[in-house]
Design an enzyme around this catalytic site. Sequence first.
Site, PDB file in Angstrom:
ATOM      1  N   HIS A 177      26.127   2.509 -37.468  1.00 11.33           N
ATOM      2  CA  HIS A 177      24.926   2.384 -36.635  1.00 11.33           C
ATOM      3  C   HIS A 177      24.053   1.236 -37.150  1.00 11.33           C
ATOM      4  CE1 HIS A 177      20.856   3.246 -35.280  1.00 11.33           C
ATOM      5  NE2 HIS A 177      21.412   3.879 -34.260  1.00 11.33           N
ATOM      6  N   ASP A 303      21.290   7.433 -27.259  1.00  8.22           N
ATOM      7  CA  ASP A 303      20.364   6.906 -28.263  1.00  8.22           C
ATOM      8  C   ASP A 303      18.987   7.562 -28.153  1.00  8.22           C
ATOM      9  OD1 ASP A 303      19.897   5.486 -30.558  1.00  8.22           O
ATOM     10  OD2 ASP A 303      19.310   3.652 -29.544  1.00  8.22           O
TER      11      ASP A 303
HETATM   12  C1  1DF Z   1      15.747   1.468 -31.755  1.00  2.00           C
HETATM   13  C2  1DF Z   1      17.012   1.395 -31.212  1.00  2.00           C
HETATM   14  C3  1DF Z   1      15.516   2.223 -32.897  1.00  2.00           C
HETATM   15  C4  1DF Z   1      18.064   2.048 -31.817  1.00  2.00           C
HETATM   16  C5  1DF Z   1      16.562   2.905 -33.487  1.00  2.00           C
HETATM   17  O1  1DF Z   1      16.409   3.596 -34.620  1.00  2.00           O
HETATM   18  C6  1DF Z   1      17.846   2.879 -32.928  1.00  2.00           C
HETATM   19  C7  1DF Z   1      14.652   0.744 -31.132  1.00  2.00           C
HETATM   20  C8  1DF Z   1      15.249   3.355 -35.393  1.00  2.00           C
HETATM   21  O2  1DF Z   1      14.704   0.565 -29.887  1.00  2.00           O
HETATM   22  O3  1DF Z   1      13.725   0.353 -31.828  1.00  2.00           O
HETATM   23  O4  1DF Z   1      18.792   3.661 -33.413  1.00  2.00           O
HETATM   24  N1  1DF Z   1      19.346   1.837 -31.289  1.00  2.00           N
HETATM   25  O5  1DF Z   1      20.349   2.335 -31.818  1.00  2.00           O
HETATM   26  O6  1DF Z   1      19.473   1.027 -30.349  1.00  2.00           O
HETATM   27 MN    MN Z   2      20.625   4.257 -32.308  1.00  6.35          MN
END
Ligand code: 1DF
Ligand code: MN
Length: 353
Positions: A177, A303
Site C-alpha cells: 500500500h 479505500d
Molecule cells: C489517501 C489515499 C490517504 C489513500 C490514504 O491513507 C490512503 C488520501 C492515509 O487521499 O489522502 O490510503 N489511498 O490509498 O489512495
Molecule cells: Mn489506501
Amino acid sequence: MSYVRVATEEAYAPPEMVAMYLELLDQPGVDPGFESLMGFYLRSEAEKPRTVRRRLQDLGEERLADMDAAGVGHAVLSLTTPGTQILDPARAREIAVIANERIAEACRRRPDRFSGLAAVGFEDAPSAVAELERGVKELGLKGLICNSHIKGHYLDEERFFPILEAAEALGAPIYLHPQTPPPAMIKPLLDAGLDGAIFGFGVETGMHLLRLIVRGVFDRFPGLKVVVGHLGEALPYWLYRLDYMHGVQVRAKRYAGSRPLELKPSEYFRRNIWLTTSGMAWAPAIMFCREVVGADRVMYAMDYPYQYAPEEVVAQDALPISPDELRRFYQTNAVDLFGLDVPSQGPCGRGRS
Ligand code: 1DF
Ligand code: MN
C-alpha cells in the site's frame, strides 16, 4: 448472476496509534511526508479530514452503515498508512499487536462483513515473522499489510527476506500500500502539493514494486503474492517499455544492480501480482489493466474512509464485462486470493448482473 462486493483496501487506525502520531507530529525534525499526510488528516479542522479521522478509528456501526449505504458486503481491513512504518521498533511492535487484535475482534464479531490483514513492525524482522504467523494462524488474518517504504528502505533488502519467506510459506498475500515518499524523494513533489494520493503515493509505491521485480525478489520467492492498489500504481501502462528497456540494459551489462531475471518484468504481473481498483473507478483504465494482466488479477477496492464514494460502486457495476467476470471482479478473485470466507447468501452488499 449475483455477487457480493468485497472491498480489499479498507483502512483502520487504532486510537492508540493516532495518539502516538499526534505526539510524533509535535516533535522537531518530523518526517516531511508524515507531516504532510497525517498533519492534515489528524489536525485539520476541515470537514473531510474530521470525518476521515472519526471513520478510520471505527470498526463498528458507522463503518457497517457506510458499507451498507455503498453496497459493500465485505471489507478486508488493514492498518492505515504509514502504520507502524514511521514508529521506532518497540512502538511498531506494540501497534502491530494492537491493530491485529482489534481487527481480529471485528472479524470475530462480524465474520460475514469483515476480514483483515496483519500488521507487523518490519524493522525487527524476527518479531515481524512471529507476529505475521500469529496473525494468520491464531487470529485468522488473511495476509500482510506493507505501507510501502520502511523509513526509506525497501522490501528487496535482505534484512526483510525472513518476512517475505514467511509470507510465501503461509500463502499470505502482501498488500503493498502507498505511503508518502521518504525524504530522499519527496522534495520536488511536496513543494507542488504532489506528494500524497494525487501522485507521490503512486510514484513511490510503483517504484517499490518495480524494485521487487528487478532485484529478483520473485525469482527468490516464486510463490510470493503481492497485491497493489490504484490499478497497479501506473505500472501496467509501462509494461511494454519496462520489458524492452530492462532487456536492453541487462544485455549491455549497464548496471551492477540490474541483473538478468527468470521472467520478463511484465510476466511477474501474471504470476505474482494482483491489482485492486482503489481510487481508480475509471472504466477505461480498469479495462486496460484487465487486458494486460488478466481478468483474474483485477479486483475491487474502495479505500474507505479516504475515498468513500458510493457512486464509484455504481460506476464499477456498469463495467462492460460479462456477468461472470463482474462476479470475479467483485467477489471471487478476492475470495480465492486471500482465502476469504464470504457468505454467498444474505442481503448485504449484493449486486446482480
Ligand atoms: C489517501 C489515499 C490517504 C489513500 C490514504 O491513507 C490512503 C488520501 C492515509 O487521499 O489522502 O490510503 N489511498 O490509498 O489512495
Ligand atoms: Mn489506501
